[in-house]
Design an enzyme around this catalytic site. Structure first.
Site: not given
Length: 404
Positions: A122, A199, A202, A225, A363
Site C-alpha cells: 500500500h 503492516d 489487512q 478496519k 493505493c
C-alpha cells in the site's frame, strides 16, 4: 456456532437500501461497519465520562484514564505483546508507519542505507520511506512478486545485505489478498540482524496475530478496519526498539521535564503519544476487540476463508473474468476485471444494483504497474458477509457484462 443472522443484527446499516436495492457491502478492506455496541460504548463515554486523560486529579479524568489504559491492555492481549509499554496509540496504520520511518531513519540510518518493501505494498508503506529517501538519501528496494501474486521469497537473501537496515512488509495484500509468510521473512531478516515492520492493517481483522510468535520488531493496524472507530490505530514495538528511537512528535503528554535548556521525555509508550489522545476512540477499539473475541477470531477467519473460496469459484465461471491474486494462501479480498470493461464502469453500475465494491488502484500504483493495468474492481469480505451476497455480486457482474 457461527450465527450469521444474529451477527448481522448487530449492524443496522446492513439492512438499509441503496437505490431501492438491499445494500450488499463488500468494501470492507477500505473500512468495516461498526456494531451497535461499539457506537453505544463511545456514546456512553461522551455522555458520562468525558474528560482529558492522564492529567487530571478529578474523578472524571481518572475514570477516562482507566478506560483508556484498559484499552491499551485489551490491545496488548489481542496481539499477545509482552507489555502495555509496547502498545502505542496512533491515528491508524499510516501514522504508525510514518512514525517508524521517521524515527528509525533519524536514529538508525544514513545516506545509502536501504529499506526493503515489496511490489504489493500500500502507498502507506511506500511513500513514508520515499520521503525519507528524499530527506536523508536512503534507498528503497522492493521484493518482487510472481504472476500468482506471491512474494518471491527465494530472492530475499539478495536484498538482505549490510546496507539494509529495516524490512517493512504487508502481512496481507489489500489488492491481491495474498497472505505473506511474514514469519519466514522475519526469521531471514533477523539472521542478518535486521528488524522487521509488519503492516497488519489487512490481517488484524481476519486472523489471529501473536507478535511474540512472529517475533516482529514493529507491527501496525487500524481500528476502522476491525469494526472500531476511525482515527485510531496501534503501533506495536519491542520495548528495546522503542527505547532506542527518538520521539516522532513533540508537545504535551510525551515529556518528563521541559526547561529552556533541555527537554527529557516520558517513559514508554507515552514518549510517542504527543497531545490529547482520542480516548473515546480507544474505548471504541477495545469494545470492537471484545466483539471480535466474543465471536472468535478463528471462526471469523474460517467464515471469511469459505466466502473467499466460494467467490473465486463463482467468478471463474464468468466469461471474460480476470482474477488478480491467486496465491495459495489468500484471504478476504478478490480483485478482478471482466473483459475490456473499465473498472470504474463496473463499479458504478454495480453500485446502482446496491452492491458496494471498491474500484481504482487501491493505493497500490506500483502493483498496478507490475500487473500492467490501471486498476481493478475489489470485493472484500468481513465477518457479516454471506454467500447470498456473493451470489448477488455474481449476478450483478453478469448483468453489467451483458450491457457491454
Amino acid at each position: 456456532m457461527y450465527d450469521i443472522n444474529k451477527i448481522r443484527e448487530d449492524f443496522p446499516i446492513l439492512s438499509r437500501q441503496v437505490y431501492g436495492k438491499p445494500l450488499v457491502y463488500l468494501d470492507n478492506a477500505a473500512t468495516t461497519q461498526k456494531p451497535l455496541r461499539v457506537l453505544d460504548a463511545m456514546r456512553e463515554e461522551y455522555l458520562n465520562v468525558n474528560a482529558n486523560v492522564h492529567r487530571g486529579v478529578h474523578y472524571l479524568s481518572q475514570q477516562a484514564t482507566d478506560l483508556h489504559e484498559a484499552a491499551r491492555e485489551k490491545v496488548r492481549a489481542f496481539i499477545n505483546a509482552q507489555k502495555t509499554e509496547e502498545i502505542v496509540f496512533t491515528r491508524g496504520t499510516t501514522e504508525a508507519i510514518n512514525l517508524i520511518a521517521s524515527s528509525f531513519c533519524d536514529s538508525q540510518m544514513k545516506e545509502g542505507d536501504e529499506v526493503l518493501v515489496s511490489d504489493m505494498e500500500h502507498h502507506s508503506n511506500i511513500v513514508p520511506w520515499q520521503l525519507q529517501a528524499q530527506h536523508k538519501g536512503i534507498v528503497v528496494k522492493h521484493l518482487p512478486i510472481n504472476d500468482k501474486g506471491e512474494l518471491m521469497l527465494d530472492e530475499i537473501d539478495h536484498f538482505l545485505t549490510e546496507k539494509n537496515k529495516i524490512v517493512s512488509i504487508a502481512h496481507v495484500s489489500n489488492v491481491l489478498g495474498t497472505v505473506n509468510d511474514v514469519q519466514r521473512i522475519i526469521a531471514a531478516a533477523h539472521q542478518h540482524g535486521i528488524p522487521v515492520m509488519v503492516d497488519a492493517a489487512q490481517s488484524a481483522p481476519h486472523m489471529p496475530i501473536d507478535v511474540q510468535q512472529l517475533d516482529c520488531d514493529f507491527l501496525a493496524f487500524s481500528g476502522h478496519k476491525m469494526y472500531g472507530p476511525t482515527g485510531i490505530g496501534v503501533l506495536y514495538g519491542k520495548e528495546a526498539w522503542l527505547e532506542k528511537l527518538p520521539p516522532y512528535q513533540g508537545g504535551g503528554e510525551m515529556i518528563d521535564k521541559v526547561s529552556w535548556e533541555r527537554t527529557t521525555f516520558e517513559r514508554l509508550p507515552f514518549k510517542f503519544e504527543a497531545g490529547t489522545p482520542d480516548y473515546i476512540a480507544t474505548h471504541g477499539l477495545a469494545t470492537a476487540i471484545d466483539y471480535i473475541n466474543q465471536i472468535g477470531i478463528a471462526d471469523i477467519n474460517a467464515h471469511e476463508q469459505e466466502l473467499t473460496h466460494y467467490c473465486m469459484e463463482q467468478f471463474r465461471a464468468i466469461d471474460g473474468m480476470r482474477l488478480f491474486g491467486e496465491a495459495e494462501h489468500k484471504d478476504a479480498v478478490v480483485s478482478f476485471l471482466v473483459g475490456d470493461i473499465h473498472h470504474l464502469d463496473m463499479g458504478t453500475l454495480l453500485d446502482r444494483l446496491g452492491i458496494a465494491v471498491r474500484t481504482g488502484h487501491h493505493c497500490a500504483q506500483p502493483l498496478m504497474d507490475r500487473l500492467s493495468i490501471s486498476g481493478t474492481v475489489r470485493a472484500s469480505f468481513a465477518l457479516y458477509n454471506t454467500k447470498d451476497e456473493v451470489d448477488t455480486l455474481v449476478a450483478g457482474i453478469r448483468r453489467v457484462s451483458q450491457m457491454f
